[in-house]
Design an enzyme around this catalytic site. Structure first.
Site, PDB file in Angstrom:
ATOM      1  N   GLU A   1       0.825  -1.265  -0.045  1.00  0.00           N
ATOM      2  CA  GLU A   1      -0.209  -0.020  -0.067  1.00  0.00           C
ATOM      3  C   GLU A   1       0.912   1.205   0.006  1.00  0.00           C
ATOM      4  O   GLU A   1       0.613   2.417   0.796  1.00  0.00           O
ATOM      5  CB  GLU A   1      -1.133  -0.038   1.094  1.00  0.00           C
ATOM      6  CG  GLU A   1      -0.331   0.179   2.500  1.00  0.00           C
ATOM      7  CD  GLU A   1       0.108  -1.285   3.206  1.00  0.00           C
ATOM      8  OE1 GLU A   1       0.554  -2.188   2.342  1.00  0.00           O
ATOM      9  OE2 GLU A   1       0.388  -1.331   4.348  1.00  0.00           O
TER      10      GLU A   1
ATOM     11  N   HIS B   1      -8.016  -4.238  -0.979  1.00  0.00           N
ATOM     12  CA  HIS B   1      -7.300  -4.297   0.333  1.00  0.00           C
ATOM     13  C   HIS B   1      -6.359  -3.238   0.219  1.00  0.00           C
ATOM     14  O   HIS B   1      -6.092  -2.458   1.196  1.00  0.00           O
ATOM     15  CB  HIS B   1      -6.800  -5.654   0.055  1.00  0.00           C
ATOM     16  CG  HIS B   1      -5.743  -5.822   1.448  1.00  0.00           C
ATOM     17  ND1 HIS B   1      -6.156  -6.469   2.517  1.00  0.00           N
ATOM     18  CD2 HIS B   1      -4.599  -5.598   1.764  1.00  0.00           C
ATOM     19  CE1 HIS B   1      -5.224  -6.393   3.635  1.00  0.00           C
ATOM     20  NE2 HIS B   1      -4.219  -5.697   2.945  1.00  0.00           N
ATOM     21  N   GLU B   2      -5.536  -2.954  -0.799  1.00  0.00           N
ATOM     22  CA  GLU B   2      -4.316  -2.163  -0.761  1.00  0.00           C
ATOM     23  C   GLU B   2      -4.936  -0.586  -0.680  1.00  0.00           C
ATOM     24  O   GLU B   2      -4.473   0.253  -0.089  1.00  0.00           O
ATOM     25  CB  GLU B   2      -3.632  -2.114  -1.782  1.00  0.00           C
ATOM     26  CG  GLU B   2      -2.690  -3.481  -1.926  1.00  0.00           C
ATOM     27  CD  GLU B   2      -2.417  -4.083  -0.763  1.00  0.00           C
ATOM     28  OE1 GLU B   2      -1.925  -3.422  -0.055  1.00  0.00           O
ATOM     29  OE2 GLU B   2      -2.185  -5.279  -0.603  1.00  0.00           O
TER      30      GLU B   2
ATOM     31  N   HIS C   1      -5.922   0.392   2.704  1.00  0.00           N
ATOM     32  CA  HIS C   1      -5.045   0.878   3.498  1.00  0.00           C
ATOM     33  C   HIS C   1      -4.727   2.325   3.493  1.00  0.00           C
ATOM     34  O   HIS C   1      -4.070   2.569   4.424  1.00  0.00           O
ATOM     35  CB  HIS C   1      -3.801   0.231   3.141  1.00  0.00           C
ATOM     36  CG  HIS C   1      -3.495  -1.051   3.815  1.00  0.00           C
ATOM     37  ND1 HIS C   1      -3.098  -1.470   5.302  1.00  0.00           N
ATOM     38  CD2 HIS C   1      -3.052  -2.276   3.359  1.00  0.00           C
ATOM     39  CE1 HIS C   1      -2.985  -2.602   5.479  1.00  0.00           C
ATOM     40  NE2 HIS C   1      -2.979  -3.254   4.408  1.00  0.00           N
TER      41      HIS C   1
ATOM     42  N   GLU D   1      -3.984  -4.580   9.290  1.00  0.00           N
ATOM     43  CA  GLU D   1      -4.350  -5.302   8.504  1.00  0.00           C
ATOM     44  C   GLU D   1      -5.823  -6.024   8.652  1.00  0.00           C
ATOM     45  O   GLU D   1      -6.534  -6.306   7.978  1.00  0.00           O
ATOM     46  CB  GLU D   1      -3.199  -6.625   8.612  1.00  0.00           C
ATOM     47  CG  GLU D   1      -2.067  -6.230   7.930  1.00  0.00           C
ATOM     48  CD  GLU D   1      -1.788  -5.700   6.465  1.00  0.00           C
ATOM     49  OE1 GLU D   1      -2.899  -5.798   5.766  1.00  0.00           O
ATOM     50  OE2 GLU D   1      -0.994  -4.989   6.049  1.00  0.00           O
TER      51      GLU D   1
ATOM     52  N   ASP E   1       8.558  -9.520  10.753  1.00  0.00           N
ATOM     53  CA  ASP E   1       8.059 -10.357   9.568  1.00  0.00           C
ATOM     54  C   ASP E   1       7.334 -11.544  10.040  1.00  0.00           C
ATOM     55  O   ASP E   1       6.308 -11.990   9.600  1.00  0.00           O
ATOM     56  CB  ASP E   1       9.287 -10.547   8.502  1.00  0.00           C
ATOM     57  CG  ASP E   1       9.034 -10.618   7.315  1.00  0.00           C
ATOM     58  OD1 ASP E   1       8.232  -9.575   6.987  1.00  0.00           O
ATOM     59  OD2 ASP E   1       9.422 -11.614   6.436  1.00  0.00           O
TER      60      ASP E   1
ATOM     61  N   TYR F   1      -4.668 -10.468   9.755  1.00  0.00           N
ATOM     62  CA  TYR F   1      -5.620 -10.189   8.902  1.00  0.00           C
ATOM     63  C   TYR F   1      -6.895 -10.691   9.138  1.00  0.00           C
ATOM     64  O   TYR F   1      -8.181  -9.988   9.477  1.00  0.00           O
ATOM     65  CB  TYR F   1      -5.257 -10.940   7.617  1.00  0.00           C
ATOM     66  CG  TYR F   1      -4.054 -10.441   6.733  1.00  0.00           C
ATOM     67  CD1 TYR F   1      -2.695 -10.629   7.446  1.00  0.00           C
ATOM     68  CD2 TYR F   1      -4.014  -9.298   5.874  1.00  0.00           C
ATOM     69  CE1 TYR F   1      -1.432 -10.199   6.894  1.00  0.00           C
ATOM     70  CE2 TYR F   1      -3.093  -8.915   5.196  1.00  0.00           C
ATOM     71  CZ  TYR F   1      -1.747  -9.237   5.749  1.00  0.00           C
ATOM     72  OH  TYR F   1      -0.481  -8.566   5.301  1.00  0.00           O
TER      73      TYR F   1
HETATM   74  N1  BES Z   1       1.320  -4.193   3.920  1.00  0.00           N
HETATM   75  C1  BES Z   1       0.957  -5.663   3.285  1.00  0.00           C
HETATM   76  C2  BES Z   1       2.244  -6.520   2.786  1.00  0.00           C
HETATM   77  C3  BES Z   1       3.122  -6.497   4.067  1.00  0.00           C
HETATM   78  C4  BES Z   1       2.883  -6.819   5.326  1.00  0.00           C
HETATM   79  C5  BES Z   1       4.446  -6.444   3.652  1.00  0.00           C
HETATM   80  C6  BES Z   1       3.791  -6.866   6.343  1.00  0.00           C
HETATM   81  C7  BES Z   1       5.416  -6.663   4.592  1.00  0.00           C
HETATM   82  C8  BES Z   1       5.211  -6.642   6.016  1.00  0.00           C
HETATM   83  C9  BES Z   1      -0.251  -5.820   2.066  1.00  0.00           C
HETATM   84  O1  BES Z   1      -1.297  -4.717   2.427  1.00  0.00           O
HETATM   85  C10 BES Z   1      -0.938  -6.917   2.099  1.00  0.00           C
HETATM   86  O2  BES Z   1      -1.364  -7.312   3.097  1.00  0.00           O
HETATM   87  N2  BES Z   1      -0.751  -7.843   1.152  1.00  0.00           N
HETATM   88  C11 BES Z   1      -1.422  -9.038   0.878  1.00  0.00           C
HETATM   89  C12 BES Z   1      -2.681  -8.880   0.156  1.00  0.00           C
HETATM   90  C13 BES Z   1      -3.963  -9.294   0.781  1.00  0.00           C
HETATM   91  C14 BES Z   1      -4.954  -9.061  -0.295  1.00  0.00           C
HETATM   92  C15 BES Z   1      -3.990  -9.866   1.895  1.00  0.00           C
HETATM   93  C16 BES Z   1      -0.363  -9.979   0.177  1.00  0.00           C
HETATM   94  O3  BES Z   1       0.481  -9.619  -0.403  1.00  0.00           O
HETATM   95  O4  BES Z   1      -0.735 -10.972   0.019  1.00  0.00           O
HETATM   96 ZN    ZN Z   2      -2.764  -5.252   4.074  1.00  0.00          ZN
END
Ligand code: BES
Ligand code: ZN
Length: 638
Positions: free
Chosen positions: A299, A323-324, A327, A346, A405, A413
């Site tokens: 995002e 989703h993005e 955010h 999330e 991480d 989520y």
């Molecule tokens: N912000 C996250 C990606 C992220 C989270 C990167 C934590 C690094 C550390 C992004 O918004 C996300 O949640 N992406 C998901 C997509 C989703 C529809 C759940 C993904 O990449 O799978």
């Molecule tokens: Zn996210």
């Protein structure tokens, strides 16, 4: 008398020590919002000391050098300094510092690098005075800077030009910019970036729509953002407008497909605003990255970074864009104070995402997404419980000493989503929507802790509506492990038809005779996920011949199908599996597939064989997780 006081103090001390050494299970029970709030909010993952000196604006001047695969830059930081402050603490990881100067007159500064830590990197400690207003850091990024992925032309869609993209969340911004890399510290930025003249540069800022022959691009981000939202992409990119406020960037080879896939973006933005208030970032554009991008989406403000694996050709995976986009409120406006509060980013975003999908495609559609999410959550919780990681099934995490991480699981989520859905159920949708809208407005451009949210919830939703919630609500949902008993029910009625067809097939109806017309990829996903575990390779072949799963253009369907193919050693799918693992770098797909492979000896050998060639195609965040999974050691890297 003195003795008695001393003894009392001694007894108190004993109680204190005893209190501190309770087991984690006890801690979970005792972690009431009040106790948690009383603890100082401190981000464990930064060296910054914002009470002494805090960055307010960054002016970044950079040259992107594809030959050497490094960025040469100056970070000019405008800071606010407390009385008596003597040092500015910045986060760095692998940065090579050339020099540091103070003020516009650039007087040489005294600085030192602190001790290196594998998770948080190295503090850059700069001597300042209470009068210092600006610090200039001249530096170069390391060859293996963790946020950066440098791609050869062959790793792009067009195969002619190299590509660079960044991924800063959670704490990787420090590997390409010396900043205060904490979600609780916001700053505005401007940037001047020089790239080879055939390429275009984009940032999480006001962006160009055309290539500049000079190769020099200027950027401006006027709203304050935390460092994890700093982003840069450089490549052979073109822009296609989608609506008045929206558009998409992609390589020329993919722009048409991308414009088709995201045609409804303006409508989506309107649906979002209608739910929870005005979009605060002016434009909303997307960039489709090369397949090695480690996430589905990221995002970055004004410019969401997206994986090309959502270009399914039928707009079936656009919930990821919702989703993005969501955010832009939850996360980018109201930001988790520390990575322990990650669910605030999330969980809220998944809730918002599903509300956007519902507004656009109706409740039955959104309920399918919720059911798929629930299945994911159940499985993740089971896995975490089985691996002795019960604590990571809590919404409020404790990531002390760990890489943030590790907190990125379906718990933040989906358990987060279901908690909000539970709250919605308590007061009804109308009041809950009003509450959320106001929450984003009142807390815009600020941080939020879990405990402050609870307090806000009590004061602004529960008390005004005379709702007494069960005393165990917070301990069950936020500080407790596993899934609470009062999980809201999902009603995915569209899956009933899928279940019936699946049953018919199990009972002997040939696959080719099943009624699957009009199924969306979500229905297919449900079908594939719920196939029995003990199918023979022949049964898989029958399905494959009827429905062409191995050839699917839908990455979700493909990944779910490969799970069965691996489990049953269905070899006709292996070439496609190898191809998928070699090109796609999205961690969400890679982890389960490699893990499944390692469950058998032959699979393990295959996994390592594929990984050897695929590894250079993956971004650091995927490599980091996969090295651990496959026990890939340094010696084998050479
Ligand atoms: N912000 C996250 C990606 C992220 C989270 C990167 C934590 C690094 C550390 C992004 O918004 C996300 O949640 N992406 C998901 C997509 C989703 C529809 C759940 C993904 O990449 O799978
Ligand atoms: Zn996210």
């Amino acid at each position: 008398m003195k003795n008695i006081i001393q003894i009392n103090i001694f007894i108190l001390l004993l109680f204190f020590i005893w209190g501190c050494s309770t087991t984690t299970e006890q801690t979970a029970k005792e972690n009431t919002p009040e106790i948690m709030e009383a603890k100082e909010v401190r981000d464990q993952h930064t060296y910054a000391k914002p009470q002494e000196a805090v960055v307010k604006h960054l002016n970044w001047e950079a040259r992107v050098d594809f030959e050497r695969q490094q960025i040469e830059a100056v970070a000019r930081l405008d800071i606010e300094v407390a009385d008596k402050a003597e040092e500015l603490y910045l986060d760095t990881k692998g940065l090579i510092i050339d020099k540091v100067t103070l003020g516009e007159e650039e007087v040489m500064a005294v600085y030192e690098m602190g001790d290196y830590n594998a998770v948080t990197g190295t503090p850059l400690i700069i001597k300042i005075t209470p009068k210092t207003r600006r610090v200039n850091v001249y530096y170069t990024t390391a060859k293996d800077a963790e946020a950066l992925q440098w791609l050869n032309p062959e790793q792009t869609a067009g195969k002619n030009e190299p590509f660079l993209f960044t991924q800063s969340q959670a704490i990787l911004a420090r590997s390409w910019i010396p900043v205060q890399d904490s979600p609780g510290i916001r700053f505005t930025y401007s940037a001047t970036v020089q790239v080879p003249s055939r390429l275009m540069a984009l940032m999480s800022a006001e962006n160009p729509m055309k290539k500049h022959e000079s190769g020099i691009y200027k950027f401006e981000m006027k709203q304050p953002i935390p460092a994890y939202l700093m982003a840069l992409a450089v490549g052979n990119l073109v822009f296609e407008p989608l609506g008045t406020r929206t558009g998409v960037y992609a390589e020329p080879a993919q722009i048409e497909k991308a414009a088709y896939e995201f045609a409804e973006l303006d409508e989506m933005l309107e649906a979002a605003e209608k739910l929870y208030g005005p979009y605060r970032w002016e434009r909303y554009d997307l960039i489709v990255l090369p397949p090695s991008f480690p996430f589905g989406g990221m995002e970055n403000p004004r410019l969401t970074f997206a994986t090309p694996t959502i270009l399914a050709g039928d707009r079936s995976l656009t919930s990821l864009v919702a989703h993005e986009l969501a955010h832009s409120w939850s996360g980018n406006l109201v930001t988790n104070a520390t990575w322990d509060d990650f669910w605030l980013n999330e969980g809220f975003t998944v809730y918002f995402e599903r509300r956007i999908m519902e507004a656009m495609y109706g409740r039955p559609y959104a309920e399918m997404l919720a059911e798929l999410g629930y299945q994911d959550l159940k499985q993740t919780v089971e896995e975490l419980m089985g691996e002795g990681k019960e604590e990571d099934t809590r919404l409020k995490l404790d990531l002390t000493g760990r890489n943030p991480d590790e907190g990125v699981t379906d718990v933040a989520y989906e358990k987060g989503y279901f908690f909000l859905r539970h709250l919605e159920g308590l007061v009804g949708r109308e009041k809950f929507d009003e509450f959320l809208k106001e929450y984003f407005e009142k807390n815009a451009f600020q941080v939020m802790t879990t405990e402050r949210f609870i307090k806000y919830l009590e004061e602004n939703l529960l008390k005004p509506n005379n709702i007494e919630i069960a005393g165990t609500t917070y301990s069950d949902w936020i500080y407790g492990e596993g899934l609470p008993e009062n999980m809201p029910e999902v009603d995915a009625e569209l899956f009933n038809a899928v279940d019936r067809q699946l049953q018919a097939w199990k009972e002997g109806t040939p696959a080719a005779s099943l009624q699957t017309d009009e199924w969306s990829s979500h229905e297919w996903l449900h079908f594939i996920r719920n196939l029995p575990d003990d199918l023979s390779a022949d049964r898989l072949r029958e399905l494959d011949q009827a429905f062409g799963f191995t050839q699917s253009g839908n990455s979700e369907v493909l990944a779910a199908w490969f799970m069965h193919a691996i489990a049953r050693e269905y070899e006709p799918a292996y070439p496609a599996l190898r191809e998928f693992l070699n090109s796609v770098g999205r961690r969400k797909f890679l982890m389960p597939l490699y893990k499944k492979l390692t469950e058998t000896e032959a699979g393990g050998i295959l996994a390592r064989d594929i990984y050897k060639t695929a590894r250079p195609n993956y971004h650091f965040v995927s490599v980091n997780s996969l090295d651990a999974l496959l026990k890939y050691r340094e010696e084998t890297k050479k």
